[in-house]
Design a protein around this motif. Structure first.
Motif, PDB file in Angstrom:
ATOM      1  N   GLN A  19       4.287 -17.512  -6.730  1.00 43.66           N
ATOM      2  CA  GLN A  19       5.532 -17.264  -6.003  1.00 43.66           C
ATOM      3  C   GLN A  19       5.264 -16.445  -4.743  1.00 43.66           C
ATOM      4  O   GLN A  19       5.815 -16.722  -3.699  1.00 43.66           O
ATOM      5  CB  GLN A  19       6.537 -16.536  -6.920  1.00 43.66           C
ATOM      6  CG  GLN A  19       7.900 -16.315  -6.275  1.00 43.66           C
ATOM      7  CD  GLN A  19       8.634 -17.610  -6.006  1.00 43.66           C
ATOM      8  OE1 GLN A  19       8.467 -18.584  -6.722  1.00 43.66           O
ATOM      9  NE2 GLN A  19       9.428 -17.633  -4.960  1.00 43.66           N
ATOM     10  N   GLN A  20       4.378 -15.418  -4.850  1.00 44.65           N
ATOM     11  CA  GLN A  20       4.063 -14.609  -3.687  1.00 44.65           C
ATOM     12  C   GLN A  20       3.370 -15.432  -2.615  1.00 44.65           C
ATOM     13  O   GLN A  20       3.598 -15.237  -1.439  1.00 44.65           O
ATOM     14  CB  GLN A  20       3.198 -13.424  -4.096  1.00 44.65           C
ATOM     15  CG  GLN A  20       3.973 -12.370  -4.857  1.00 44.65           C
ATOM     16  CD  GLN A  20       3.078 -11.252  -5.352  1.00 44.65           C
ATOM     17  OE1 GLN A  20       1.869 -11.319  -5.202  1.00 44.65           O
ATOM     18  NE2 GLN A  20       3.676 -10.247  -5.950  1.00 44.65           N
ATOM     19  N   LYS A  21       2.520 -16.373  -3.025  1.00 47.29           N
ATOM     20  CA  LYS A  21       1.855 -17.227  -2.044  1.00 47.29           C
ATOM     21  C   LYS A  21       2.855 -18.146  -1.376  1.00 47.29           C
ATOM     22  O   LYS A  21       2.718 -18.500  -0.228  1.00 47.29           O
ATOM     23  CB  LYS A  21       0.749 -18.039  -2.715  1.00 47.29           C
ATOM     24  CG  LYS A  21      -0.462 -17.209  -3.045  1.00 47.29           C
ATOM     25  CD  LYS A  21      -1.539 -18.036  -3.676  1.00 47.29           C
ATOM     26  CE  LYS A  21      -2.738 -17.177  -4.017  1.00 47.29           C
ATOM     27  NZ  LYS A  21      -3.793 -17.929  -4.670  1.00 47.29           N
ATOM     28  N   GLN A  22       3.895 -18.544  -2.127  1.00 50.93           N
ATOM     29  CA  GLN A  22       4.887 -19.460  -1.602  1.00 50.93           C
ATOM     30  C   GLN A  22       5.747 -18.778  -0.533  1.00 50.93           C
ATOM     31  O   GLN A  22       6.087 -19.388   0.464  1.00 50.93           O
ATOM     32  CB  GLN A  22       5.766 -19.969  -2.742  1.00 50.93           C
ATOM     33  CG  GLN A  22       6.763 -21.012  -2.325  1.00 50.93           C
ATOM     34  CD  GLN A  22       7.580 -21.493  -3.503  1.00 50.93           C
ATOM     35  OE1 GLN A  22       7.506 -20.942  -4.599  1.00 50.93           O
ATOM     36  NE2 GLN A  22       8.357 -22.505  -3.275  1.00 50.93           N
ATOM     37  N   ASP A  23       6.097 -17.514  -0.730  1.00 55.62           N
ATOM     38  CA  ASP A  23       6.953 -16.795   0.198  1.00 55.62           C
ATOM     39  C   ASP A  23       6.117 -15.787   0.982  1.00 55.62           C
ATOM     40  O   ASP A  23       5.672 -14.796   0.422  1.00 55.62           O
ATOM     41  CB  ASP A  23       8.067 -16.066  -0.554  1.00 55.62           C
ATOM     42  CG  ASP A  23       9.011 -17.040  -1.240  1.00 55.62           C
ATOM     43  OD1 ASP A  23       9.103 -18.201  -0.812  1.00 55.62           O
ATOM     44  OD2 ASP A  23       9.671 -16.612  -2.193  1.00 55.62           O
ATOM     45  N   PRO A  24       5.931 -16.001   2.286  1.00 51.20           N
ATOM     46  CA  PRO A  24       5.097 -15.080   3.061  1.00 51.20           C
ATOM     47  C   PRO A  24       5.809 -13.784   3.449  1.00 51.20           C
ATOM     48  O   PRO A  24       5.217 -12.937   4.071  1.00 51.20           O
ATOM     49  CB  PRO A  24       4.729 -15.908   4.297  1.00 51.20           C
ATOM     50  CG  PRO A  24       5.833 -16.882   4.445  1.00 51.20           C
ATOM     51  CD  PRO A  24       6.307 -17.180   3.039  1.00 51.20           C
ATOM     52  N   TRP A  25       7.075 -13.629   3.104  1.00 46.16           N
ATOM     53  CA  TRP A  25       7.819 -12.418   3.442  1.00 46.16           C
ATOM     54  C   TRP A  25       8.022 -11.556   2.198  1.00 46.16           C
ATOM     55  O   TRP A  25       7.906 -12.011   1.079  1.00 46.16           O
ATOM     56  CB  TRP A  25       9.185 -12.760   4.039  1.00 46.16           C
ATOM     57  CG  TRP A  25      10.047 -13.542   3.094  1.00 46.16           C
ATOM     58  CD1 TRP A  25      10.879 -13.042   2.110  1.00 46.16           C
ATOM     59  CD2 TRP A  25      10.163 -14.963   3.024  1.00 46.16           C
ATOM     60  NE1 TRP A  25      11.495 -14.077   1.441  1.00 46.16           N
ATOM     61  CE2 TRP A  25      11.077 -15.268   1.986  1.00 46.16           C
ATOM     62  CE3 TRP A  25       9.601 -16.016   3.746  1.00 46.16           C
ATOM     63  CZ2 TRP A  25      11.420 -16.576   1.649  1.00 46.16           C
ATOM     64  CZ3 TRP A  25       9.950 -17.314   3.393  1.00 46.16           C
ATOM     65  CH2 TRP A  25      10.845 -17.569   2.370  1.00 46.16           C
ATOM     66  N   LYS A  26       8.326 -10.265   2.490  1.00 44.31           N
ATOM     67  CA  LYS A  26       8.678  -9.323   1.440  1.00 44.31           C
ATOM     68  C   LYS A  26      10.197  -9.150   1.461  1.00 44.31           C
ATOM     69  O   LYS A  26      10.833  -9.422   2.483  1.00 44.31           O
ATOM     70  CB  LYS A  26       8.019  -7.970   1.706  1.00 44.31           C
ATOM     71  CG  LYS A  26       6.516  -8.031   1.773  1.00 44.31           C
ATOM     72  CD  LYS A  26       5.970  -6.694   2.217  1.00 44.31           C
ATOM     73  CE  LYS A  26       4.481  -6.830   2.492  1.00 44.31           C
ATOM     74  NZ  LYS A  26       3.968  -5.741   3.298  1.00 44.31           N
ATOM     75  N   ASP A  27      10.746  -8.653   0.372  1.00 45.40           N
ATOM     76  CA  ASP A  27      12.197  -8.415   0.335  1.00 45.40           C
ATOM     77  C   ASP A  27      12.635  -7.501   1.479  1.00 45.40           C
ATOM     78  O   ASP A  27      13.729  -7.667   2.022  1.00 45.40           O
ATOM     79  CB  ASP A  27      12.609  -7.808  -1.007  1.00 45.40           C
ATOM     80  CG  ASP A  27      12.583  -8.838  -2.132  1.00 45.40           C
ATOM     81  OD1 ASP A  27      12.503 -10.063  -1.841  1.00 45.40           O
ATOM     82  OD2 ASP A  27      12.647  -8.422  -3.306  1.00 45.40           O
ATOM     83  N   SER A  28      11.777  -6.553   1.839  1.00 48.37           N
ATOM     84  CA  SER A  28      12.124  -5.620   2.919  1.00 48.37           C
ATOM     85  C   SER A  28      12.182  -6.308   4.285  1.00 48.37           C
ATOM     86  O   SER A  28      12.679  -5.731   5.247  1.00 48.37           O
ATOM     87  CB  SER A  28      11.122  -4.472   2.957  1.00 48.37           C
ATOM     88  OG  SER A  28       9.819  -4.975   3.250  1.00 48.37           O
ATOM     89  N   GLN A  29      11.691  -7.549   4.374  1.00 50.57           N
ATOM     90  CA  GLN A  29      11.711  -8.292   5.628  1.00 50.57           C
ATOM     91  C   GLN A  29      12.892  -9.250   5.715  1.00 50.57           C
ATOM     92  O   GLN A  29      12.978 -10.019   6.662  1.00 50.57           O
ATOM     93  CB  GLN A  29      10.398  -9.053   5.803  1.00 50.57           C
ATOM     94  CG  GLN A  29       9.220  -8.112   6.005  1.00 50.57           C
ATOM     95  CD  GLN A  29       7.900  -8.848   6.008  1.00 50.57           C
ATOM     96  OE1 GLN A  29       7.586  -9.581   5.074  1.00 50.57           O
ATOM     97  NE2 GLN A  29       7.119  -8.642   7.060  1.00 50.57           N
ATOM     98  N   LEU A  30      13.778  -9.192   4.745  1.00 48.92           N
ATOM     99  CA  LEU A  30      14.996 -10.000   4.793  1.00 48.92           C
ATOM    100  C   LEU A  30      16.094  -9.204   5.501  1.00 48.92           C
ATOM    101  O   LEU A  30      16.301  -8.037   5.200  1.00 48.92           O
ATOM    102  CB  LEU A  30      15.459 -10.365   3.382  1.00 48.92           C
ATOM    103  CG  LEU A  30      14.547 -11.303   2.599  1.00 48.92           C
ATOM    104  CD1 LEU A  30      15.050 -11.463   1.172  1.00 48.92           C
ATOM    105  CD2 LEU A  30      14.465 -12.660   3.291  1.00 48.92           C
ATOM    106  N   MET A  31      16.784  -9.851   6.431  1.00 48.06           N
ATOM    107  CA  MET A  31      17.898  -9.198   7.128  1.00 48.06           C
ATOM    108  C   MET A  31      19.205  -9.772   6.607  1.00 48.06           C
ATOM    109  O   MET A  31      19.358 -10.994   6.525  1.00 48.06           O
ATOM    110  CB  MET A  31      17.809  -9.397   8.643  1.00 48.06           C
ATOM    111  CG  MET A  31      18.995  -8.767   9.382  1.00 48.06           C
ATOM    112  SD  MET A  31      18.944  -9.014  11.163  1.00 48.06           S
ATOM    113  CE  MET A  31      17.942  -7.622  11.644  1.00 48.06           C
TER     114      MET A  31
END
Length: 142
Positions: A19-31
């Motif tokens: 899952q981490q490889k699938q999503d290159p962003w972190k939760d903190s990078q969501l606006m």
């Protein structure tokens, strides 16, 4: 029983890594969309670059790059970003479909990371642009 627990932990670890490889962003990078809408309405976007990596630039002030699952549009994004300072705040969005199915946000966000942008964000549109932006009467490019 001990072996079942070990196997379950291994399976969870592998799934989590996948899952981490699938999503290159972190939760903190969501606006949050409400935050971006508020900044647009209050004209506090002077140092912000808003980029559509989907089918159309709907959000007010955003730049249309086109669907970045297509290699030529991903290259257009690379060219667009090459003269932008790496510490500039950049928000990308698509909104064509739910995050898990979107073919555009992952290659675009991965490119931002590859190019070294320190303040890249992904607009949190988990369902789509209609539900998470238009239905809330947030500012558009009309």
């Amino acid at each position: 029983m001990k072996y079942l627990l070990i196997i379950a932990c291994f399976v969870c670890s592998v799934f989590s890594q996948a899952q981490q490889k699938q999503d290159p962003w972190k939760d903190s990078q969501l606006m949050d969309p409400a935050l971006l809408a508020s900044r647009i309405e209050k004209h506090k976007t002077k140092d912000l670059v808003i980029i559509s990596v989907g089918p159309e630039a709907i959000i007010k002030g955003s730049v249309d790059i086109g669907p970045t699952h297509e290699p030529e549009n991903l290259e257009n994004l690379r060219n667009y970003l090459k003269d932008i300072p790496k510490n500039r705040e950049i928000v990308i969005y698509c909104g064509c479909c739910p995050f898990v199915k979107c073919p555009n946000i992952r290659p675009a966000f991965a490119l931002l990371m590859e190019m070294g942008f320190k303040n890249a964000k992904l607009l949190n549109l988990p369902k789509n642009i209609k539900t998470d932006w238009l239905d809330k009467d947030y500012p558009t490019n009309d």
